[in-house]
Design a protein around this motif. Sequence first.
Motif, PDB file in Angstrom:
ATOM      1  N   GLY A 293       0.769  -1.239   0.000  1.00  0.00           N
ATOM      2  CA  GLY A 293       0.000   0.000   0.000  1.00  0.00           C
ATOM      3  C   GLY A 293       0.793   1.279   0.000  1.00  0.00           C
ATOM      4  O   GLY A 293       0.218   2.362  -0.133  1.00  0.00           O
ATOM      5  N   GLY A 294       2.112   1.199   0.137  1.00  0.00           N
ATOM      6  CA  GLY A 294       2.923   2.408   0.078  1.00  0.00           C
ATOM      7  C   GLY A 294       3.681   2.531  -1.220  1.00  0.00           C
ATOM      8  O   GLY A 294       4.522   3.417  -1.380  1.00  0.00           O
ATOM      9  N   GLY A 295       3.405   1.648  -2.158  1.00  0.00           N
ATOM     10  CA  GLY A 295       4.102   1.671  -3.442  1.00  0.00           C
ATOM     11  C   GLY A 295       3.475   0.671  -4.378  1.00  0.00           C
ATOM     12  O   GLY A 295       2.272   0.709  -4.625  1.00  0.00           O
ATOM     13  N   GLU A 296       4.282  -0.263  -4.882  1.00  0.00           N
ATOM     14  CA  GLU A 296       3.746  -1.286  -5.780  1.00  0.00           C
ATOM     15  C   GLU A 296       4.651  -2.508  -5.774  1.00  0.00           C
ATOM     16  O   GLU A 296       5.835  -2.432  -5.425  1.00  0.00           O
ATOM     17  CB  GLU A 296       3.625  -0.742  -7.209  1.00  0.00           C
ATOM     18  N   TRP A 297       4.078  -3.635  -6.152  1.00  0.00           N
ATOM     19  CA  TRP A 297       4.881  -4.835  -6.339  1.00  0.00           C
ATOM     20  C   TRP A 297       5.819  -4.623  -7.521  1.00  0.00           C
ATOM     21  O   TRP A 297       5.429  -4.061  -8.539  1.00  0.00           O
ATOM     22  CB  TRP A 297       3.982  -6.043  -6.588  1.00  0.00           C
ATOM     23  N   HIS A 298       7.038  -5.093  -7.373  1.00  0.00           N
ATOM     24  CA  HIS A 298       8.082  -4.787  -8.356  1.00  0.00           C
ATOM     25  C   HIS A 298       8.313  -5.943  -9.326  1.00  0.00           C
ATOM     26  O   HIS A 298       8.581  -7.070  -8.914  1.00  0.00           O
ATOM     27  CB  HIS A 298       9.390  -4.468  -7.629  1.00  0.00           C
ATOM     28  N   THR A 299       8.204  -5.623 -10.609  1.00  0.00           N
ATOM     29  CA  THR A 299       8.610  -6.550 -11.661  1.00  0.00           C
ATOM     30  C   THR A 299       9.733  -5.883 -12.445  1.00  0.00           C
ATOM     31  O   THR A 299       9.547  -4.784 -12.992  1.00  0.00           O
ATOM     32  CB  THR A 299       7.447  -6.878 -12.615  1.00  0.00           C
ATOM     33  N   PRO A 300      10.927  -6.475 -12.510  1.00  0.00           N
ATOM     34  CA  PRO A 300      12.058  -5.836 -13.188  1.00  0.00           C
ATOM     35  C   PRO A 300      11.767  -5.538 -14.661  1.00  0.00           C
ATOM     36  O   PRO A 300      11.024  -6.267 -15.332  1.00  0.00           O
ATOM     37  CB  PRO A 300      13.183  -6.876 -13.054  1.00  0.00           C
ATOM     38  N   ALA A 301      12.363  -4.459 -15.136  1.00  0.00           N
ATOM     39  CA  ALA A 301      12.203  -4.086 -16.546  1.00  0.00           C
ATOM     40  C   ALA A 301      12.688  -5.188 -17.472  1.00  0.00           C
ATOM     41  O   ALA A 301      12.182  -5.350 -18.594  1.00  0.00           O
ATOM     42  CB  ALA A 301      12.976  -2.786 -16.825  1.00  0.00           C
ATOM     43  N   LEU A 302      13.649  -5.964 -17.016  1.00  0.00           N
ATOM     44  CA  LEU A 302      14.156  -7.108 -17.791  1.00  0.00           C
ATOM     45  C   LEU A 302      13.024  -8.037 -18.208  1.00  0.00           C
ATOM     46  O   LEU A 302      13.070  -8.629 -19.296  1.00  0.00           O
ATOM     47  CB  LEU A 302      15.176  -7.875 -16.933  1.00  0.00           C
ATOM     48  N   ILE A 303      12.015  -8.128 -17.348  1.00  0.00           N
ATOM     49  CA  ILE A 303      10.859  -8.981 -17.640  1.00  0.00           C
ATOM     50  C   ILE A 303       9.815  -8.196 -18.431  1.00  0.00           C
ATOM     51  O   ILE A 303       9.356  -8.647 -19.499  1.00  0.00           O
ATOM     52  CB  ILE A 303      10.225  -9.507 -16.337  1.00  0.00           C
ATOM     53  N   LYS A 304       9.424  -7.049 -17.907  1.00  0.00           N
ATOM     54  CA  LYS A 304       8.329  -6.277 -18.505  1.00  0.00           C
ATOM     55  C   LYS A 304       8.630  -5.843 -19.933  1.00  0.00           C
ATOM     56  O   LYS A 304       7.730  -5.788 -20.775  1.00  0.00           O
ATOM     57  CB  LYS A 304       8.026  -5.049 -17.650  1.00  0.00           C
ATOM     58  N   ASP A 305       9.883  -5.525 -20.202  1.00  0.00           N
ATOM     59  CA  ASP A 305      10.232  -4.982 -21.517  1.00  0.00           C
ATOM     60  C   ASP A 305      10.434  -6.050 -22.585  1.00  0.00           C
ATOM     61  O   ASP A 305      10.524  -5.727 -23.776  1.00  0.00           O
ATOM     62  CB  ASP A 305      11.514  -4.139 -21.409  1.00  0.00           C
ATOM     63  N   ASN A 306      10.521  -7.314 -22.170  1.00  0.00           N
ATOM     64  CA  ASN A 306      10.880  -8.352 -23.139  1.00  0.00           C
ATOM     65  C   ASN A 306       9.858  -9.477 -23.295  1.00  0.00           C
ATOM     66  O   ASN A 306      10.020 -10.330 -24.167  1.00  0.00           O
ATOM     67  CB  ASN A 306      12.239  -8.969 -22.750  1.00  0.00           C
ATOM     68  N   LEU A 307       8.818  -9.443 -22.444  1.00  0.00           N
ATOM     69  CA  LEU A 307       7.834 -10.525 -22.517  1.00  0.00           C
ATOM     70  C   LEU A 307       6.421  -9.964 -22.527  1.00  0.00           C
ATOM     71  O   LEU A 307       6.138  -8.965 -21.857  1.00  0.00           O
ATOM     72  CB  LEU A 307       7.977 -11.461 -21.316  1.00  0.00           C
ATOM     73  N   PRO A 308       5.515 -10.617 -23.249  1.00  0.00           N
ATOM     74  CA  PRO A 308       4.106 -10.255 -23.126  1.00  0.00           C
ATOM     75  C   PRO A 308       3.607 -10.671 -21.750  1.00  0.00           C
ATOM     76  O   PRO A 308       4.116 -11.613 -21.141  1.00  0.00           O
ATOM     77  CB  PRO A 308       3.434 -11.056 -24.237  1.00  0.00           C
ATOM     78  N   LYS A 309       2.603  -9.961 -21.238  1.00  0.00           N
ATOM     79  CA  LYS A 309       2.123 -10.221 -19.882  1.00  0.00           C
ATOM     80  C   LYS A 309       1.585 -11.645 -19.719  1.00  0.00           C
ATOM     81  O   LYS A 309       1.593 -12.202 -18.605  1.00  0.00           O
ATOM     82  CB  LYS A 309       1.016  -9.216 -19.517  1.00  0.00           C
ATOM     83  N   SER A 310       1.168 -12.259 -20.784  1.00  0.00           N
ATOM     84  CA  SER A 310       0.635 -13.622 -20.707  1.00  0.00           C
ATOM     85  C   SER A 310       1.698 -14.655 -20.360  1.00  0.00           C
ATOM     86  O   SER A 310       1.376 -15.802 -20.051  1.00  0.00           O
ATOM     87  CB  SER A 310      -0.008 -14.001 -22.036  1.00  0.00           C
ATOM     88  N   ARG A 311       2.971 -14.241 -20.378  1.00  0.00           N
ATOM     89  CA  ARG A 311       4.067 -15.188 -20.159  1.00  0.00           C
ATOM     90  C   ARG A 311       4.608 -15.175 -18.728  1.00  0.00           C
ATOM     91  O   ARG A 311       5.459 -15.979 -18.387  1.00  0.00           O
ATOM     92  CB  ARG A 311       5.218 -14.897 -21.133  1.00  0.00           C
ATOM     93  N   TYR A 312       4.095 -14.262 -17.904  1.00  0.00           N
ATOM     94  CA  TYR A 312       4.615 -14.191 -16.533  1.00  0.00           C
ATOM     95  C   TYR A 312       3.568 -13.576 -15.609  1.00  0.00           C
ATOM     96  O   TYR A 312       2.585 -12.961 -16.047  1.00  0.00           O
ATOM     97  CB  TYR A 312       5.896 -13.355 -16.472  1.00  0.00           C
ATOM     98  N   ALA A 313       3.797 -13.751 -14.315  1.00  0.00           N
ATOM     99  CA  ALA A 313       2.957 -13.124 -13.293  1.00  0.00           C
ATOM    100  C   ALA A 313       3.796 -12.876 -12.052  1.00  0.00           C
ATOM    101  O   ALA A 313       4.715 -13.645 -11.734  1.00  0.00           O
ATOM    102  CB  ALA A 313       1.761 -14.002 -12.949  1.00  0.00           C
ATOM    103  N   HIS A 314       3.495 -11.802 -11.361  1.00  0.00           N
ATOM    104  CA  HIS A 314       4.113 -11.554 -10.066  1.00  0.00           C
ATOM    105  C   HIS A 314       3.407 -12.419  -9.027  1.00  0.00           C
ATOM    106  O   HIS A 314       2.238 -12.777  -9.191  1.00  0.00           O
ATOM    107  CB  HIS A 314       3.999 -10.068  -9.698  1.00  0.00           C
ATOM    108  N   THR A 315       4.099 -12.758  -7.967  1.00  0.00           N
ATOM    109  CA  THR A 315       3.492 -13.606  -6.930  1.00  0.00           C
ATOM    110  C   THR A 315       2.294 -12.936  -6.270  1.00  0.00           C
ATOM    111  O   THR A 315       1.471 -13.613  -5.639  1.00  0.00           O
ATOM    112  CB  THR A 315       4.526 -13.954  -5.842  1.00  0.00           C
ATOM    113  N   SER A 316       2.171 -11.627  -6.412  1.00  0.00           N
ATOM    114  CA  SER A 316       1.039 -10.906  -5.827  1.00  0.00           C
ATOM    115  C   SER A 316      -0.221 -11.009  -6.673  1.00  0.00           C
ATOM    116  O   SER A 316      -1.288 -10.541  -6.256  1.00  0.00           O
ATOM    117  CB  SER A 316       1.397  -9.427  -5.644  1.00  0.00           C
ATOM    118  N   GLU A 317      -0.113 -11.611  -7.840  1.00  0.00           N
ATOM    119  CA  GLU A 317      -1.242 -11.699  -8.754  1.00  0.00           C
ATOM    120  C   GLU A 317      -1.912 -13.079  -8.687  1.00  0.00           C
ATOM    121  O   GLU A 317      -1.322 -14.046  -8.212  1.00  0.00           O
ATOM    122  CB  GLU A 317      -0.774 -11.434 -10.189  1.00  0.00           C
TER     123      GLU A 317
END
Length: 474
Positions: free
Chosen positions: A185-209
Amino acid sequence: MSLEALNKQVLVDLSYIGYAQPTWVKPRSYNGDHVYDVVIIGGGQSGLSAAFGLLKEGITNILILDENKKGFEGPWITYARMRTLRTPKDLPSIELGVPSLSFQSWWTAQYGIEGFDKIDKIPRTDWMNYLKWYREILSLPVENNVRVTLIEPIDKELNRISVKKASTYSSILARKVVHATGIQGGGEWHTPALIKDNLPKSRYAHTSETIDFSSLKGKKVGILGGGASAFDNANFALASGIREAHVFARRKELPRINPMRKLESSGIISRFHTLSDHDKYAVMSHFFKFNQPPTNDTFTRASSKEGFHLHLGSPWLEVQDSKEGIIVKTPHQEFIFDYLIISTGLVTDPALRPELKIVEPYITRWGDIYKAHPDIANKLIDLHPYLTPEFSFVANCPEGVSALYGIFAFNYSALISNGVSASALSGLRFAVPKLVKGIADELFKDDQKKILQEYFDYDQVEFVADLQITKEIV
């Protein structure tokens, strides 16, 4: 004692401490609209216990808002995937000094003392069921399916809270606003740019999802992160039929020391507010350095499964999608996975909270106040808001004093300023009274002129004896 008998005992105990008696706070309205004295954002363990604390203090004109449907507040039956809580089962927490309201009382009323003795830690789903009971037995005013979109100061003593429920937008007025929004609640769950910039969202999920593990049966999954959550998810995935779960950690060795256990027994949690800024920073830098290891039972269960693989000293250097699968390169080897699970924690920064966008420019950060020695300096710590011991924001300029007045950060962003407190069971019993004191003090000061005038004008006769019929006392 049965649960029915316990329910009656709780109500008796609450009556003995004057729970939810008529309030001393002066009612207000604004242009004919109702004004809540306190609105709490978040209906999980922090929000519920904060509300209980306020009601004990005689602050009754309150409302709790939660974006989830009833019974799904917090992480416990959404994205939390461990079997048990990590906190010791008998550690006092949100009962706030009322023994009949404790988890142990609730548990033993259903399963007996022997049943409590047999469990090592609190089962995760039982904790959620306890929170549901806690909410109901205390009659806490929670409104579900409501998402807060913006907090707008109207003047120093009033805030407009914009909310969305389904497709409808509206607003609520509150003198005080409490962010009881948990670990993220004071920020956001972190997903590294290494993941976000190179994969479609359908290929990964954060543990918070939410993750559809059933769709991953028989597949090979890579998990980034060496904290406790990574092993929780590996164990859950393998139990769900995933063929292989590979956990990757940058550390060459897993941490074996859990600093939380020492914090719980050292007095540091309860007396954290007495430390200097230097010592606060040093304590939390040390905490970040070690983090928390997986519980022994979680690691044992995961590592005993045939498909479990642990890769230490193996940061991800490159990630790319391909027809064969997701290619992950480490300093030692190249892997191909069907899916990735990201367990890289969170970033605390008020700038990441859209509901704070109006007041965020006025918030003082730790990096503004304290310049740590390079040996303990941590950029993630520096982004945290610098809070008072009562969880109020501190303004970085004169105009910010009015904008931030009455807004409290009772979530994980308080970690550096107030220690393990606002979103950790180990600290809630110490944190809630401090928060309540801060809110009550402000409400009293805001109403002080009227309260004192009513005191000076008070003329209700109490002593009514007829002195003329009394006998002379010699």
